[in-house]
Design an enzyme around this catalytic site. Sequence first.
Site, PDB file in Angstrom:
ATOM      1  N   ARG A 122      29.839  -9.103 -18.174  1.00 46.48           N
ATOM      2  CA  ARG A 122      31.208  -9.242 -17.675  1.00 46.48           C
ATOM      3  C   ARG A 122      32.176  -8.536 -18.624  1.00 46.48           C
ATOM      4  NH1 ARG A 122      29.200  -9.897 -13.641  1.00 46.48           N
ATOM      5  NH2 ARG A 122      29.241 -11.653 -12.171  1.00 46.48           N
ATOM      6  N   GLU A 151      38.886  -6.379 -12.202  1.00 46.48           N
ATOM      7  CA  GLU A 151      38.232  -5.500 -11.237  1.00 46.48           C
ATOM      8  C   GLU A 151      38.918  -5.643  -9.888  1.00 46.48           C
ATOM      9  OE1 GLU A 151      34.018  -6.087 -11.103  1.00 46.48           O
ATOM     10  OE2 GLU A 151      33.741  -5.551 -13.183  1.00 46.48           O
ATOM     11  N   HIS A 170      31.454  -0.991 -11.606  1.00 46.88           N
ATOM     12  CA  HIS A 170      30.688  -2.168 -11.131  1.00 46.88           C
ATOM     13  C   HIS A 170      29.858  -1.832  -9.881  1.00 46.88           C
ATOM     14  CE1 HIS A 170      30.521  -6.797 -11.660  1.00 46.88           C
ATOM     15  NE2 HIS A 170      29.341  -6.286 -11.369  1.00 46.88           N
TER      16      HIS A 170
END
Lengths: 286, 286
Positions: A122, A151, A170
Amino acid sequence: MRNFVPQYNQVVNGEWDIAGLAKRSYDLEGKTVGIYGAGAIGQLVAMRLKPFDVKMYYYKRSRLSNTEEAVCGFRYVRLDDMMAHCDVIVIEAPLTPETEGLFDRDVLFGMKKGAWLVNTARGAIVDRDALVEALEEGHLAGYAGDVWDPEPAPPDHPWRTMPHHMMTPHTAGTTLDAQKHYAEDTRRCLEAFFAGEEIEDDHLIVEGGEIVSGTYKAIYEASESQSSTERLPTSTRADRPSVRDRAASAASSRGSPANGAARTPRTSTVEQNHSSHGMRWCKMLE
Amino acid sequence: MRNFVPQYNQVVNGEWDIAGLAKRSYDLEGKTVGIYGAGAIGQLVAMRLKPFDVKMYYYKRSRLSNTEEAVCGFRYVRLDDMMAHCDVIVIEAPLTPETEGLFDRDVLFGMKKGAWLVNTARGAIVDRDALVEALEEGHLAGYAGDVWDPEPAPPDHPWRTMPHHMMTPHTAGTTLDAQKHYAEDTRRCLEAFFAGEEIEDDHLIVEGGEIVSGTYKAIYEASESQSSTERLPTSTRADRPSVRDRAASAASSRGSPANGAARTPRTSTVEQNHSSHGMRWCKMLE
């Protein structure tokens, strides 16, 4: 560590300057690698790194068995020692109040000079500005990561433009193969739910208003405990728990294992089998 | 197969469009991989791929032992079958007259549609223009390679600009760690030579005017045999040896092992321990 991006860029730009590329290129073979958070994912990473002839260590609150260590090819080590002596640190721990910002300026600059940091866990586990500083000053040789905070990352997020990074937006768990798994597992949960059948434990996070997934329970409990702490007066720098203390309570806190006994009604929350770099993300901690 | 380059480019260009990236992104896990040329390097590649849960095959003229196959995690397969059914083909054979241009239009378009090709051996093993065509027409999903023909590649070499490639300018074996190995081994050879001592067999290619390295001997002999063939009238397309025939005589031709007996004088030619992607390039064939 292979300096891939500049090498690829030379190719497409019509250049051929080996010396200019080799000066930042290293072998993984023979390096010392430390895995922070040796849950299901950390163990898979280790098993896949093992044949690259690396010297490998891990940190986890609860030490693994000798058999698990042998299969993964790593040994348990004190967190402080791992941070200070590894050429490569790989973060594979969940985001909890304890891991949030854990890799701050002190920790990053406490890493071996010239080390590489990998974070597929993370984004918020690593301090945004301290990382930029460590790369700009050359303390870290490189950073590879798939995760951001927040994000989607805003267009001006400094990690987009910091030197020597190898970042993706991601996308590591969003392969077409992974999406097929997500769809299949979601369908299985929904079919079981509508048929009034049990949802498989592996796919169950919440049941009857209670968190039954060990991983999520641990994160939730840590979060609750943090909330009460925050009611106390702000601690001074000296009062802050050490890296080791903070990490020890985070790297592998244990939640209750999902109870196998019959439970109704079950909430059809799906814990995705999140495929990242070819690995299945199941429960992050055991 | 992860579609890394477009993902990285989105990061540096301030974008965040997951769907646009996922559509060309796949897991290695679960794929079928074929290794063409399972010598020392091919075997190391296999050992390092094994924990990624791939289904793995190899082609080599002389089949390996059951034990070697088990350790490498692959099984022997007919070359035609390997070419037609693998999701990923990895070329790890030396350049000889038989492998030169082996991956021509027929072979490339005979590969499974959507397959990936990896070539860290020699650029001339793959037909330059046929590869561009296979990528442009979408028959191959991607090509990863470190090797070119010629080298340095001219600025207008079509592989620099063909779609879906992930190429580097022959830098894989030029890490700083590898250069240290080259320097150390070269020094060891020179010291032995000037002291009138034996040069280690592992470092010996030519001795007393004879090629003593198995790999180089095989390549030289194939080259000699090719030269006499070339004196014959040019064969028609139909006369050309099949993929299997051509490859069978090339993928793992055996040279004489270096003789351990005393030999003087020795030529101080160094066979570099060429570290590529973390592997030591020793003798390519056994």
